[in-house]
Scaffold this active site. Structure first.
Site, short mmCIF file in Angstrom:
data_model
loop_
_atom_site.label_atom_id
_atom_site.label_comp_id
_atom_site.label_asym_id
_atom_site.label_seq_id
_atom_site.Cartn_x
_atom_site.Cartn_y
_atom_site.Cartn_z
N CYS A 224 0.89 -0.73 0.55
CA CYS A 224 -0.24 0.03 -0.39
C CYS A 224 0.75 1.08 0.20
CB CYS A 224 -1.28 0.44 1.15
SG CYS A 224 -2.33 0.94 0.78
N HIS B 247 -4.00 -5.29 0.95
CA HIS B 247 -2.99 -5.34 2.34
C HIS B 247 -2.97 -7.36 2.26
CE1 HIS B 247 -2.46 -2.10 3.93
NE2 HIS B 247 -3.64 -1.51 3.69
N GLU C 38 -1.84 -9.19 4.98
CA GLU C 38 -1.41 -9.71 5.89
C GLU C 38 -3.48 -9.47 6.52
OE1 GLU C 38 -1.02 -5.01 5.94
OE2 GLU C 38 -1.05 -6.70 4.69
N GLY D 123 -1.98 -15.27 34.77
CA GLY D 123 -1.71 -15.24 32.92
C GLY D 123 -1.38 -16.06 32.24
N VAL D 124 -1.80 -15.94 31.43
CA VAL D 124 -1.02 -16.53 30.48
C VAL D 124 0.59 -16.31 30.18
CG1 VAL D 124 -1.32 -15.58 28.33
CG2 VAL D 124 -0.09 -18.28 28.03
N ASP D 125 1.28 -15.20 29.71
CA ASP D 125 2.66 -14.16 30.06
C ASP D 125 3.18 -15.00 30.62
OD1 ASP D 125 1.10 -13.82 27.93
OD2 ASP D 125 0.76 -11.40 28.45
N SER E 70 2.79 -17.08 33.52
CA SER E 70 3.03 -18.27 34.35
C SER E 70 4.28 -18.87 32.81
CB SER E 70 1.66 -18.63 33.91
OG SER E 70 0.95 -18.80 34.65
#
Length: 528
Positions: A90, A178, A180, A234-236, A238
């Site tokens: 773009c 785009h 993506e 949380g996942v981060d 942990s």
């Protein structure tokens, strides 16, 4: 004896120059989905810095500007002479055209936004295996009138003469659409064509290679020093706890501050899971009364966040001093956090922050600047979906890996207005019913977040032969890829009915349940 230098981290195979696009992060994620390491850097990154990194390919992102405007963002034009394959997307394509002698003007016919079928004009490496008339996502108000010398048109649409261009000899390519964005049918094909066929990248960015490179690096960085991690569950955090435990074992201490605003059963689950089942040392800090006392009479949501943030800092300082000394602070900083710290604050070679500062606790506020810790941030180049994969490879169970995002201030910002023990107990029970029924319906992993909100009003109801005057509960369920945008989830009526019936029958002081059908934007996912 001289101090050993840390082993050099891997350089990106694909470098993305950011011109202010809302999709730059998404481009990097799509490339990594192809198992190729990519980083986003400022458009000011110099040719010398790019040569030092020596990427196999460069992508110029889109952006909100027009290339013919004064002060439109540019890049070092010498990059087009490096011999490195470049793909402009773009705005990135329009900039490449203008810098190399072509012409870009406002669209002659009309601007093009949304889905558009592309017509393929000739064979090309970039559009190989892309079907003619396939749908791509457009978002532009400018167009290319004349191509630079050496370029050819390889695709067009009804309203865009140059939907894709190529200079095969110089390995320069551009697309007006785009690739993506998920709405582009063969977008991933275009990305893989550039990454594999044109830039000759190898698919060597995997969970396994990340762990193989990161664990020895953590060991080398930390040595025999102690590391402190603020564990939220949380996942981060942990995943980070499991990663550090594997790398440095007992030199890691996790601190779990229970501020009283977590979901039902979570503090008990976390202590049982980390401390007893996996023998990861966790110091449990019960600060429930301390936090709720500070919120007494506070109704403004921003003030609630600030108070929780300040109190978190105080508790953290006190407990780290009591448990210390610690030489390192481990943080679950992710790559989007690094990107958001932006432009001149990034090292263009590594994508890391130049001025190291302690990351704000999620939605809660920053830790003191004068804490004398060195940082350990081994997840700082990963996206959330990559962290989940790392967590799975390290043995984290689905209860944590697939856990819905939860704000740092917790239930305190899902209770609108002032917070009390009574309201917390009410919301905690209602929220548990929401998640329980969503799981029973097999919908939990298909939804980004599902939770309850308690409103600061009371409504009239009838239960039996008696008039009631009680709180309403809002059911909020949204679907999203990354939380940046979200749509309300289409929950089956039968599931909604079960949730509503259980809440009004099992939760005291609630007589009404309503369903929020607002997307983001215009609304936000959280109510406060």
């Amino acid at each position: 004896m001289s101090k050993k230098l840390l082993k050099k981290e891997r350089d990106p195979s694909i470098l993305i120059l950011d011109f202010g696009s809302q999709y730059s992060e998404l481009i990097a994620r799509r490339i990594r989905e192809a198992d190729v390491f990519s980083l986003v850097v400022s458009n000011f990154t110099s040719v010398k810095e790019i040569q030092d990194i020596n990427p196999k390919g460069i992508i110029l992102s889109g952006g909100p500007s027009s290339v013919y405007e004064d002060n439109a963002p540019k890049c070092d034009a010498k990059i087009f002479d490096l011999g490195i394959p470049i793909l402009g997307i773009c705005y990135g394509m329009q900039l490449m055209v203008k810098e190399l002698g072509g012409e870009v003007t406002p669209a002659i016919n009309k601007a093009e936004y949304g889905r558009a079928p592309i017509n393929i004009d000739c064979e090309s490496d970039l559009l190989s295996n892309v079907q003619d008339k396939s749908i791509m996502w457009m978002s532009h108000g400018d167009s290319i009138n004349n191509l630079p010398e050496g370029f050819i048109k390889i695709s067009h649409t009804e309203n865009t003469l140059h939907a894709a261009i190529s200079n095969k000899q110089k390995k320069l390519f551009g697309v007006q659409f785009h690739p993506e964005v998920i709405h582009s049918e063969f977008g991933m094909t275009v990305i893989k064509n550039f990454v594999y066929s044109i830039a000759k990248c190898k698919a060597d960015w995997t969970t396994e290679t990340f762990l193989e490179e990161t664990i020895p690096r953590i060991k080398q960085q930390v040595g025999d020093k102690r590391v402190l991690l603020a564990l939220s569950g949380g996942v981060d955090s942990s995943t980070l706890a499991f990663l550090l435990n594997k790398a440095i074992g007992k030199k890691l201490t996790c601190m779990f501050i229970d501020q009283g605003f977590m979901r039902k059963g979570e503090p008990e689950f976390l202590m049982e899971f980390f401390d007893k089942k996996f023998h990861i040392k966790v110091e449990y800090i019960n600060a429930r009364e301390r936090f709720i006392d500070k919120l007494n009479g506070i109704t403004d949501p921003e003030e609630k966040r600030k108070i929780i943030g300040r109190e978190f800092i105080r508790v953290f300082e006190e407990e780290s001093n009591r448990l210390g000394p610690f030489q390192y602070l481990a943080q679950g900083t992710l790559y989007p956090d690094v990107i958001e710290s932006a432009g001149t604050n990034l090292d263009p070679k590594t994508g890391e922050r130049i001025a190291v500062k302690i990351k704000s606790h999620h939605n809660v506020g920053g830790l003191p600047k004068d804490l004398q810790f060195k940082l350990v941030e081994p997840l700082r180049k990963l996206f959330k979906d990559e962290v989940r994969k790392v967590g799975g490879a390290l043995g984290l169970p689905d209860e944590i890996i697939k856990r819905h995002p939860f704000p740092g201030p917790g239930l305190a910002i899902r209770i609108l207005g002032d917070v009390s023990h009574e309201k917390l107990n009410c919301l905690r029970d209602a929220d548990w019913i929401v998640r329980d029924e969503i799981k029973k319906a097999g919908l939990y992993n298909d939804i980004w977040q599902a939770f309850a909100v308690l409103l600061p009003v009371k409504t009239v109801g009838v239960m039996g032969d008696k008039r009631t005057y009680a709180w309403p509960i809002v059911l909020r369920c949204v679907s999203s890829e990354d939380g940046m945008t979200a749509d309300w989830s289409r929950i089956p009526y039968e599931t909604l009915e079960r949730i509503s019936n259980r809440i009004v029958n099992e939760v005291e002081q609630v007589n009404r349940v309503v369903f929020d059908i607002t997307s983001k934007p215009p609304g936000t996912i959280e109510w406060e």
